[in-house]
Design a protein around this motif. Structure first.
Motif, PDB file in Angstrom:
ATOM      1  N   LEU A 147       0.809  -1.215   0.000  1.00 54.70           N
ATOM      2  CA  LEU A 147       0.000   0.000   0.000  1.00 54.70           C
ATOM      3  C   LEU A 147       0.847   1.272   0.000  1.00 54.70           C
ATOM      4  O   LEU A 147       0.675   2.154  -0.844  1.00 54.70           O
ATOM      5  CB  LEU A 147      -0.953  -0.004   1.191  1.00 54.70           C
ATOM      6  CG  LEU A 147      -1.942   1.161   1.263  1.00 54.70           C
ATOM      7  CD1 LEU A 147      -2.835   1.188   0.034  1.00 54.70           C
ATOM      8  CD2 LEU A 147      -2.789   1.063   2.535  1.00 54.70           C
ATOM      9  N   MET A 166      -1.065   6.113   4.932  1.00 55.79           N
ATOM     10  CA  MET A 166      -0.971   4.842   4.210  1.00 55.79           C
ATOM     11  C   MET A 166       0.262   4.045   4.670  1.00 55.79           C
ATOM     12  O   MET A 166       0.227   2.813   4.763  1.00 55.79           O
ATOM     13  CB  MET A 166      -0.908   5.084   2.705  1.00 55.79           C
ATOM     14  CG  MET A 166      -2.153   5.762   2.131  1.00 55.79           C
ATOM     15  SD  MET A 166      -3.707   4.847   2.446  1.00 55.79           S
ATOM     16  CE  MET A 166      -4.388   5.797   3.824  1.00 55.79           C
ATOM     17  N   SER A 186      -3.769  -4.051  -4.156  1.00 59.88           N
ATOM     18  CA  SER A 186      -3.167  -2.862  -3.566  1.00 59.88           C
ATOM     19  C   SER A 186      -3.198  -1.691  -4.541  1.00 59.88           C
ATOM     20  O   SER A 186      -3.237  -0.528  -4.122  1.00 59.88           O
ATOM     21  CB  SER A 186      -1.720  -3.163  -3.156  1.00 59.88           C
ATOM     22  OG  SER A 186      -1.196  -2.129  -2.372  1.00 59.88           O
ATOM     23  N   GLY A 223      -4.318   1.848  -3.367  1.00 65.11           N
ATOM     24  CA  GLY A 223      -3.247   2.834  -3.407  1.00 65.11           C
ATOM     25  C   GLY A 223      -3.217   3.635  -4.686  1.00 65.11           C
ATOM     26  O   GLY A 223      -3.640   4.791  -4.740  1.00 65.11           O
ATOM     27  N   VAL A 228       1.206   4.176  -3.065  1.00 67.55           N
ATOM     28  CA  VAL A 228       0.858   5.582  -2.868  1.00 67.55           C
ATOM     29  C   VAL A 228       2.070   6.476  -3.117  1.00 67.55           C
ATOM     30  O   VAL A 228       1.986   7.480  -3.831  1.00 67.55           O
ATOM     31  CB  VAL A 228       0.279   5.810  -1.454  1.00 67.55           C
ATOM     32  CG1 VAL A 228       0.068   7.301  -1.199  1.00 67.55           C
ATOM     33  CG2 VAL A 228      -1.037   5.056  -1.286  1.00 67.55           C
TER      34      VAL A 228
END
Length: 450
Positions: free
Chosen positions: A263, A429, A396, A400, A267
């Protein structure tokens, strides 16, 4: 080194040479990430101008990023489809199919009509092609990671696992380097907007060029043979008729852990490569103010940062072998959490601070991304490894990458042009990833052929 084999008339063993393993795992992800970066760059520079009605620039940018995120929704579907094929029919043919799908979708984006030509049909076609890109990438990464890790010598899986990861910085440099050359050949008098020639036809060149890279990638992958891990699974009669069902029935915890392991990586990845380009180029006195750099200057700064991305991707492999995947990732995730809280102070330091921000962010990206090439495949047994690692990696992407650029622009707007809340979002995150890592266990010593 373990010896992957295929059936041969006299029972001969045909090995994948080390150079072929490295090249096959690296070239496919380089092409795939090149295709994705080409789209990401066009999503900022081109699509808001050409694929949506003229008017509110922020709305057009958000719509462009929404289509960018749509591909992430398709990625788990691609992971299921290609994962099923990879766990039932083998890694080689599946990887060839994923590469062809991605290459064709990217090529066709370069031939699409625009909004002034066909109206809303233009963004609709763009969504279809973008979904095809995401579908293909859903099957690409896990297959490339398996080629690397299942063919790695003992004690070097994390090192070999960094080669498919290295495709991300290489793809970025190739895609943005080509865009820079085209922009330089078609200069604009307005630094906030590409030239008319660039918007007319220049932007199409990187998309059309991808077909050349696909041909090279196919040639390399068609010369691969299957890994020992898959061949042993076939000979032992352990193939699952429905790998997806087996993954969720027997390995649901591993899927959830793998999803949250990735994650913070996702991000950070898309904030550094996509949001940063919007924020860096936005004028200081604009309605949604940014750093005020011209396109060429800021992309050159980004490329310098991406060089560190590549360096630390390679460095992370030996670290993950020496200290373990979990310990390495816990350390870098803590660093990412702190990094998210330093955005405003770093940006307040002028160009030095911006360059330091890019170098630090991309360095952390390399350290967190590199070990994933070994860690996620190690979570699953060979008979469901393609499906399991692909689903975790691409689930993910929804949590993300799919929402990161969109949330970032919204939080940027909410902060009145300040990136403070965007940095807080990254730190939040990272905290979720840290919790997952603390709940998980070390995978360095698992038997990859089991």
């Amino acid at each position: 080194m373990s010896s992957p084999s295929v059936a041969a008339p006299a029972g001969a063993v045909v090995a994948n040479p080390r150079s072929r393993v490295i090249l096959a795992s690296l070239i496919g992800t380089t092409i795939e990430f090149y295709d994705f970066y080409v789209y990401a760059t066009a999503a900022v520079l081109v699509f808001p101008h050409l694929f949506f009605p003229a008017g509110n620039e922020t709305t057009a940018l958000l719509a462009s990023f929404a289509i960018f995120g749509a591909a992430m929704v398709a990625r788990p579907l691609g992971a299921i489809f290609f994962g099923h094929l990879g766990d039932r029919r083998g890694r080689k043919a599946t990887l060839v199919g994923a590469l062809l799908t991605m290459g064709l979708a990217t090529f066709l984006i370069g031939a699409l009509p625009t909004y002034p030509q066909v109206g809303w049909f233009a963004p609709a076609l763009l969504v279809v092609m973008r979904l095809a890109q995401g579908f293909a990438l859903g099957g690409e990464w896990s297959g490339a990671a398996l080629v690397a890790t299942e063919n790695a010598p003992p004690g070097k899986r994390a090192i070999y696992g960094t080669f498919p990861q290295l495709g991300a910085p290489l793809g970025f440099i190739l895609a943005n380097g080509l865009f820079l050359l085209i922009a330089a050949a078609m200069p604009s008098e307005d630094p906030s907007r590409p030239s008319d020639a660039f918007l007319s036809w220049g932007w199409r060149i990187p998309f059309l060029f991808s077909i050349v890279m696909v041909v090279v990638g196919l040639w390399v992958r068609l010369n691969l043979v299957e890994s020992t891990a898959f061949e042993k699974t076939v000979k032992a009669g352990k193939l699952r008729s429905m790998p997806l069902a087996a993954v969720f029935r027997d390995h649901f915890r591993e899927v959830m852990l793998g999803t949250f392991y990735m994650l913070a990586t996702y991000v950070l990845f898309y904030l550094m490569t996509t949001f940063s380009l919007s924020y860096g180029r936005a004028a200081v006195d604009a309605k949604l103010p940014g750093l005020g750099y011209d396109y060429t200057t800021f992309v050159m700064m980004m490329i310098i940062g991406v060089v560190f991305f590549g360096i630390f991707t390679m460095v992370s492999g030996p670290w993950a072998e020496r200290w373990g995947r979990r310990r390495t990732l816990i350390t870098v995730t803590l660093a990412i959490l702190v990094f998210g809280l330093l955005w405003v102070p770093m940006f307040s330091m002028g160009s030095f601070g911006v360059m330091a921000w890019l170098i630090l962010g991309f360095s952390l990206m390399g350290i967190t991304f590199g070990p994933m090439g070994a860690l996620l495949p190690e979570l699953f047994p060979a008979n469901v490894r393609y499906t399991g690692s692909g689903i975790a990696y691409n689930m993910s992407s929804i949590l993300g990458a799919a929402v990161a650029p969109f949330f970032a622009v919204a939080l940027w707007s909410l902060g009145g042009g300040s990136p403070f809340w965007v940095g807080v979002y990254l730190s939040s995150m990272a905290l979720l990833t840290l919790i997952a890592l603390l709940l998980g266990s070390e995978t360095r010593d698992v038997d990859i052929e089991a």
